[in-house]
Design a protein around this motif. Structure first.
Motif, short mmCIF file in Angstrom:
data_model
loop_
_atom_site.label_atom_id
_atom_site.label_comp_id
_atom_site.label_asym_id
_atom_site.label_seq_id
_atom_site.Cartn_x
_atom_site.Cartn_y
_atom_site.Cartn_z
N GLY A 119 26.11 -9.39 32.70
CA GLY A 119 26.07 -8.00 32.29
C GLY A 119 26.28 -7.06 33.47
N ALA A 120 25.73 -7.44 34.63
CA ALA A 120 25.93 -6.63 35.84
C ALA A 120 27.39 -6.61 36.25
CB ALA A 120 25.06 -7.18 36.97
N ARG A 121 28.08 -7.74 36.11
CA ARG A 121 29.51 -7.80 36.41
C ARG A 121 30.28 -6.85 35.51
NH1 ARG A 121 31.19 -12.81 39.07
NH2 ARG A 121 33.26 -12.40 38.21
N GLN A 122 29.91 -6.83 34.24
CA GLN A 122 30.61 -5.95 33.30
C GLN A 122 30.38 -4.49 33.64
OE1 GLN A 122 32.80 -7.11 30.90
NE2 GLN A 122 33.34 -4.94 30.94
N THR A 123 29.17 -4.18 34.08
CA THR A 123 28.87 -2.80 34.49
C THR A 123 29.76 -2.38 35.65
OG1 THR A 123 26.56 -2.95 33.76
CG2 THR A 123 27.09 -1.26 35.41
N VAL A 132 26.16 2.96 41.37
CA VAL A 132 26.26 1.93 40.33
C VAL A 132 25.48 0.68 40.73
CG1 VAL A 132 27.82 0.40 39.09
CG2 VAL A 132 28.45 2.79 39.44
N VAL A 133 25.64 0.24 41.97
CA VAL A 133 24.93 -0.95 42.43
C VAL A 133 23.43 -0.72 42.44
CG1 VAL A 133 24.57 -2.51 44.38
CG2 VAL A 133 26.89 -1.79 43.78
N GLU A 134 22.99 0.43 42.92
CA GLU A 134 21.56 0.74 42.93
C GLU A 134 20.99 0.77 41.52
OE1 GLU A 134 21.24 4.35 45.11
OE2 GLU A 134 21.60 3.39 47.07
N GLY A 135 21.81 1.21 40.57
CA GLY A 135 21.37 1.26 39.18
C GLY A 135 21.15 -0.12 38.58
N PRO A 169 39.50 0.34 44.10
CA PRO A 169 40.31 -0.47 45.01
C PRO A 169 39.54 -0.76 46.30
CG PRO A 169 41.64 1.27 44.07
CD PRO A 169 40.22 1.57 43.68
N GLY A 170 39.71 -1.97 46.84
CA GLY A 170 39.03 -2.33 48.07
C GLY A 170 37.64 -2.91 47.84
N THR A 171 37.37 -3.37 46.63
CA THR A 171 36.06 -3.95 46.33
C THR A 171 36.22 -5.36 45.75
OG1 THR A 171 36.02 -3.01 44.09
CG2 THR A 171 35.02 -1.71 45.86
N SER A 172 35.15 -6.13 45.86
CA SER A 172 35.10 -7.44 45.22
C SER A 172 33.67 -7.68 44.78
CB SER A 172 35.53 -8.55 46.20
OG SER A 172 34.54 -8.77 47.19
N TRP A 173 33.49 -8.58 43.81
CA TRP A 173 32.14 -8.96 43.43
C TRP A 173 32.12 -10.39 42.93
CZ3 TRP A 173 34.59 -4.77 41.00
CH2 TRP A 173 35.04 -4.98 39.68
N ALA A 174 31.01 -11.07 43.22
CA ALA A 174 30.84 -12.46 42.82
C ALA A 174 29.36 -12.76 42.72
CB ALA A 174 31.50 -13.40 43.82
N LYS A 216 32.29 0.73 35.33
CA LYS A 216 31.91 1.97 35.99
C LYS A 216 32.39 2.10 37.44
CE LYS A 216 27.69 2.61 33.25
NZ LYS A 216 26.22 2.84 33.31
N ALA A 217 32.81 1.01 38.05
CA ALA A 217 33.16 1.10 39.48
C ALA A 217 34.38 0.25 39.78
CB ALA A 217 31.98 0.67 40.34
#
Length: 361
Positions: A109-113, A153-156, A121-126, A117-118
């Motif tokens: 769910g966090a990945r989908q957020t 967004v991350v703090e949320g 360009p220049g970002t990645s997540w895993a 919302k964010a």
């Protein structure tokens, strides 16, 4: 120009086994996780064997499983769970159980957020099974209002995510095994494969488009034609050899020898891997995350990648990532270089082979 590489004397191929696991030589400390302490005999496993056990346990545990990784020092599989019953299942299978806070559903769910919302360009997540969090990384180009938005967004997401910075810039490594050339661009050959009984090789999709011709030297005669290319979304391409070009199932080690490639496998977090590319030749490292998403900018977003500590530079794109005689991945992109280091991402070989209906050979 998005192009990949093509090998001259030997086609590059690599190997490994892929499963959702993270970092070798890790410590078992985490603010939101605790180790199960009941004594059970741990199985001593290789990284590929740990990956196989992890896949089996993922099916058995269902929603009570929360990811796994390989502890290279202990030669053990560590499995995150959210219940004591699940922990007992892991112990009985010979793994080390660790009760954690965040479920896989919550991390998904966090990945989908992040995606909703964010999408910056220049970002990645895993997902990092060691910290039981979604690790979001921003490169040096993310600043000002975009960085503020990303932080919010991350703090949320609270304890489910954390934000990191990398000094480099995420980008496809356009410009390795052996070098391949097309229209002034250079990439690297990944692995030699067979499709419908005919010799082909696979490389990165961002290297070129279907119909492009590839040679093993700048301005040289074509040795193959790209018959399929997928990028963004995925990052792999298939080139069919012309004539009788040699196509051994091996990877160039750039020391006068080659590593034979016998099969393809999935990656496991904590697995030790080796990359071969035409710019920086051979470098080692370890798998740190699976199913990573990278936003290279200009709408070029690639999902389902293997994240590693192996360095790479422009021209290494499409080159092989292997573990012993097992092909694991194709070099996609990342940040940094082989002087400063950085994060590097690879397209899983097993997905490319399945899509193309090809096999190592």
């Amino acid at each position: 120009m998005k192009h990949r590489r093509i090998p001259r004397r030997k086609a590059a191929v690599a190997g490994g086994a892929v499963v959702a696991l993270v970092a070798a030589a890790v410590t078992f400390q985490s603010a939101n996780a605790s180790d199960s302490t009941e004594q059970h005999a741990l199985k001593s496993l290789t990284a590929p064997a740990a990956g196989t056990l992890a896949l089996s346990l993922t099916e058995d545990l269902g929603a009570d499983g929360a990811g796994a990784y390989y502890d290279a020092d202990a030669k053990a599989l560590v499995v995150n769970v959210v219940s004591e019953d699940a922990a007992q299942t892991v112990r009985e299978a010979g793994g080390k159980a660790r009760i954690v806070e965040n479920t896989l559903a919550e991390l998904t769910g966090a990945r989908q957020t992040l995606a909703d919302k964010a999408r910056i360009p220049g970002t990645s997540w895993a997902t990092d099974p060691v910290t039981n969090k979604l690790v979001v990384t921003a490169d040096r180009t993310v600043e000002g209002a975009e960085l503020t938005k990303l932080r919010e967004v991350v703090e949320g997401l609270g304890a489910k995510a954390e934000l990191k910075r990398t000094a480099g810039e995420f980008k496809p490594f356009v410009a390795g095994g052996d070098a391949i050339h097309s229209g002034g661009g250079r990439c690297s050959l990944g692995f030699n494969v067979v499709k419908d009984g005919e010799p082909h090789f696979i490389t990165a999709g961002h290297c070129g488009q279907s119909g492009s011709e590839w040679s093993d030297s700048a301005g040289g005669a074509a040795i193959g034609t790209m018959v399929d290319s997928q990028f963004p979304g995925n990052d792999f391409a298939l080139v069919k050899y012309n004539g009788d070009t040699a196509h051994p199932s091996e990877v160039n080690l750039y020391n006068g020898s080659a590593q034979a490639i016998a099969k393809a496998g999935d990656a496991t977090v904590g697995m030790q891997v080796q990359r071969s590319g035409s710019t920086t030749q051979v470098h080692d490292g370890e798998v740190t995350a699976l199913d990573a998403t990278v936003n290279y900018g200009n709408g070029d977003i690639v999902e389902g990648l293997i994240q590693t500590t192996v360095c790479a530079e422009p021209g290494d794109s499409g080159g092989s990532l292997s573990a012993g005689d097992t092909a694991i991945g194709l070099t996609s992109g990342g940040s940094g270089d082989c002087s400063s280091g950085g994060e590097t991402f690879f397209q899983p070989v097993t997905e490319a082979l399945s899509t193309f209906g090809a096999e190592i050979g």
